[in-house]
Design an enzyme around this catalytic site. Structure first.
Site, PDB file in Angstrom:
ATOM      1  N   SER A  35       0.847  -1.196   0.000  1.00  0.00           N
ATOM      2  CA  SER A  35       0.000   0.000   0.000  1.00  0.00           C
ATOM      3  C   SER A  35       0.881   1.245   0.000  1.00  0.00           C
ATOM      4  O   SER A  35       1.991   1.234   0.549  1.00  0.00           O
ATOM      5  CB  SER A  35      -0.883   0.027   1.257  1.00  0.00           C
ATOM      6  OG  SER A  35      -1.594   1.251   1.326  1.00  0.00           O
ATOM      7  N   TYR A  67      -1.977  -0.363  10.283  1.00  0.00           N
ATOM      8  CA  TYR A  67      -2.069  -0.893   8.916  1.00  0.00           C
ATOM      9  C   TYR A  67      -0.851  -0.455   8.088  1.00  0.00           C
ATOM     10  O   TYR A  67      -0.221  -1.283   7.407  1.00  0.00           O
ATOM     11  CB  TYR A  67      -3.361  -0.382   8.272  1.00  0.00           C
ATOM     12  CG  TYR A  67      -3.488  -0.646   6.798  1.00  0.00           C
ATOM     13  CD1 TYR A  67      -3.693  -1.930   6.314  1.00  0.00           C
ATOM     14  CD2 TYR A  67      -3.422   0.393   5.866  1.00  0.00           C
ATOM     15  CE1 TYR A  67      -3.831  -2.171   4.946  1.00  0.00           C
ATOM     16  CE2 TYR A  67      -3.564   0.172   4.512  1.00  0.00           C
ATOM     17  CZ  TYR A  67      -3.763  -1.118   4.058  1.00  0.00           C
ATOM     18  OH  TYR A  67      -3.886  -1.350   2.710  1.00  0.00           O
TER      19      TYR A  67
HETATM   20  P1  NAP Z   1     -11.481  -5.943   0.095  1.00  0.00           P
HETATM   21  O1  NAP Z   1     -12.352  -5.385  -0.978  1.00  0.00           O
HETATM   22  O2  NAP Z   1     -11.888  -5.845   1.522  1.00  0.00           O
HETATM   23  O3  NAP Z   1     -11.188  -7.483  -0.273  1.00  0.00           O
HETATM   24  C1  NAP Z   1     -10.374  -8.243   0.572  1.00  0.00           C
HETATM   25  C2  NAP Z   1     -10.351  -9.681   0.097  1.00  0.00           C
HETATM   26  O4  NAP Z   1      -9.469 -10.423   0.955  1.00  0.00           O
HETATM   27  C3  NAP Z   1     -11.695 -10.343   0.187  1.00  0.00           C
HETATM   28  O5  NAP Z   1     -11.792 -11.310  -0.827  1.00  0.00           O
HETATM   29  C4  NAP Z   1     -11.652 -11.008   1.575  1.00  0.00           C
HETATM   30  O6  NAP Z   1     -12.558 -12.088   1.635  1.00  0.00           O
HETATM   31  C5  NAP Z   1     -10.199 -11.468   1.604  1.00  0.00           C
HETATM   32  N1  NAP Z   1      -9.636 -11.626   2.936  1.00  0.00           N
HETATM   33  C6  NAP Z   1      -9.682 -10.757   3.981  1.00  0.00           C
HETATM   34  N2  NAP Z   1      -9.046 -11.283   5.049  1.00  0.00           N
HETATM   35  C7  NAP Z   1      -8.592 -12.494   4.666  1.00  0.00           C
HETATM   36  C8  NAP Z   1      -7.874 -13.527   5.306  1.00  0.00           C
HETATM   37  N3  NAP Z   1      -7.510 -13.426   6.598  1.00  0.00           N
HETATM   38  N4  NAP Z   1      -7.566 -14.646   4.609  1.00  0.00           N
HETATM   39  C9  NAP Z   1      -7.942 -14.791   3.319  1.00  0.00           C
HETATM   40  N5  NAP Z   1      -8.641 -13.852   2.654  1.00  0.00           N
HETATM   41  C10 NAP Z   1      -8.959 -12.719   3.321  1.00  0.00           C
HETATM   42  O7  NAP Z   1     -10.024  -5.291   0.069  1.00  0.00           O
HETATM   43  P2  NAP Z   1      -9.178  -4.629  -1.128  1.00  0.00           P
HETATM   44  O8  NAP Z   1      -9.363  -3.170  -1.048  1.00  0.00           O
HETATM   45  O9  NAP Z   1      -9.419  -5.337  -2.404  1.00  0.00           O
HETATM   46  O10 NAP Z   1      -7.710  -4.941  -0.585  1.00  0.00           O
HETATM   47  C11 NAP Z   1      -6.906  -5.978  -1.125  1.00  0.00           C
HETATM   48  C12 NAP Z   1      -5.470  -5.674  -0.764  1.00  0.00           C
HETATM   49  O11 NAP Z   1      -5.128  -4.398  -1.285  1.00  0.00           O
HETATM   50  C13 NAP Z   1      -5.213  -5.617   0.740  1.00  0.00           C
HETATM   51  O12 NAP Z   1      -3.968  -6.212   1.039  1.00  0.00           O
HETATM   52  C14 NAP Z   1      -5.181  -4.121   1.015  1.00  0.00           C
HETATM   53  O13 NAP Z   1      -4.399  -3.806   2.149  1.00  0.00           O
HETATM   54  C15 NAP Z   1      -4.567  -3.601  -0.260  1.00  0.00           C
HETATM   55  N6  NAP Z   1      -4.808  -2.185  -0.537  1.00  0.00           N
HETATM   56  C16 NAP Z   1      -6.066  -1.721  -0.739  1.00  0.00           C
HETATM   57  C17 NAP Z   1      -6.246  -0.369  -0.989  1.00  0.00           C
HETATM   58  C18 NAP Z   1      -7.602   0.255  -1.227  1.00  0.00           C
HETATM   59  O14 NAP Z   1      -7.720   1.499  -1.213  1.00  0.00           O
HETATM   60  N7  NAP Z   1      -8.651  -0.525  -1.458  1.00  0.00           N
HETATM   61  C19 NAP Z   1      -5.148   0.497  -1.023  1.00  0.00           C
HETATM   62  C20 NAP Z   1      -3.887  -0.026  -0.795  1.00  0.00           C
HETATM   63  C21 NAP Z   1      -3.727  -1.379  -0.565  1.00  0.00           C
HETATM   64  P3  NAP Z   1     -13.279 -12.466   3.048  1.00  0.00           P
HETATM   65  O15 NAP Z   1     -13.814 -11.200   3.617  1.00  0.00           O
HETATM   66  O16 NAP Z   1     -14.325 -13.483   2.721  1.00  0.00           O
HETATM   67  O17 NAP Z   1     -12.203 -13.050   3.879  1.00  0.00           O
END
Ligand code: NAP
Length: 247
Positions: free
Chosen positions: A142, A156
């Site tokens: 991130s 985080y």
């Molecule tokens: P999201 O929409 O909340 O999706 C998260 C995914 O991970 C879901 O499929 C969730 O499924 C799964 N998950 C969560 N905890 C888990 C665990 N303990 N084991 C296995 N699967 C798990 O999040 P996102 O925004 O796509 O984020 C994905 C990645 O991008 C993360 O690492 C996040 O830190 C990073 N990121 C996101 C952003 C942003 O602005 N969105 C920015 C920078 C970085 P379940 O809920 O069913 O477990």
């Protein structure tokens, strides 16, 4: 036989966009989720109806036994060619004077320990010195790692700082073993992660602080991930690629 790609946390958001693009690019994709099976099932069905192959598995990224089982399931699909360490949570928005050991431990367990555990399993399958064909790993870090998350989620941001260090170290350690390791550092991306942290208005509020004036989409991050996995990025390892619209 199609190359097998494993994506942790592939049922929603950036992970799901990566599963979609990778399946369309010719991978057989195995992906995990930990809580909600419905979006995982729906994604598998959506891809099957488009003629692509994806398989969903319940596996908490923080859990060693579940991670081992996840990779064993994926073994049945063919030799592993790549891993995307995407599963991650922010934890609740908390200032440092409000932080609790439980929040720190949960965020670090999923975001950091999970990356170590899945990478270890991938090395055991892909490293050339262990009989593998080499491969590529992309860690979803991130921009918070560099920005610090002050006032909301230093816990985080610190976990993603660890992912950045992990990426640099793993790339150096694994280059001679045929495995490239890179990270993407997304900025403000339009997924449900913000609402899950109780910050429903965050996307709209923060969009004006992004030089490009908008949040990014999950697919815009997924494109970078799939590119880093591909042979188009064959001489790139240890890179931390910002995908943040200038933020
Ligand atoms: P999201 O929409 O909340 O999706 C998260 C995914 O991970 C879901 O499929 C969730 O499924 C799964 N998950 C969560 N905890 C888990 C665990 N303990 N084991 C296995 N699967 C798990 O999040 P996102 O925004 O796509 O984020 C994905 C990645 O991008 C993360 O690492 C996040 O830190 C990073 N990121 C996101 C952003 C942003 O602005 N969105 C920015 C920078 C970085 P379940 O809920 O069913 O477990």
């Amino acid at each position: 036989m199609k190359p097998v790609l494993l994506v942790t946390g592939g049922s929603q958001g950036i992970g799901a966009a990566t599963v979609r693009l990778a399946a369309a690019a010719g991978y057989c994709v195995a992906f995990s989720y930990s809580r909600n099976p419905a979006p995982a099932r729906a994604l598998v069905a959506e891809l099957a109806s488009a003629g692509f192959e994806a398989h969903d598995f319940h596996a908490d990224a923080a859990d060693e036994a579940a991670t081992k089982a996840l990779f064993t399931h994926a073994d049945a699909l063919g030799p592993l060619a790549g891993l995307v360490n995407n599963a991650g949570i922010t934890g609740p928005a908390l200032t440092l004077d409000q932080i609790t050991p439980a929040v720190i431990d949960e965020v670090m367990a999923i975001n950091v320990r999970g990356v170590f555990l899945a990478t270890r399993e991938a090395i055991r399958r892909m490293a050339r010195d262990l009989g593998g064909d080499g491969g590529a790993i992309v860690n979803v870090s991130s921009r918070a790692a560099a920005l610090g998350g002050g006032g909301t989620w230093v816990h985080y941001a610190a976990s993603k700082g660890a992912v950045d260090s992990f990426t640099i170290g793993a790339a150096a350690e694994l280059a001679s073993r045929g495995i490239r390791v890179n990270a993407v550092n997304p900025g403000l991306i339009d997924t449900d992660i913000h609402a899950k942290a109780g910050l429903n208005e965050r996307l709209a509020r923060m969009a004006t602080t992004v030089p490009m004036g908008r949040a990014g989409s999950a697919e815009e991050v997924a494109r970078a991930i799939v590119w880093l996995l591909s042979d188009e990025a064959s001489y790139i390892t240890g890179a931390l690629l910002p995908v943040g619209g200038g933020r």
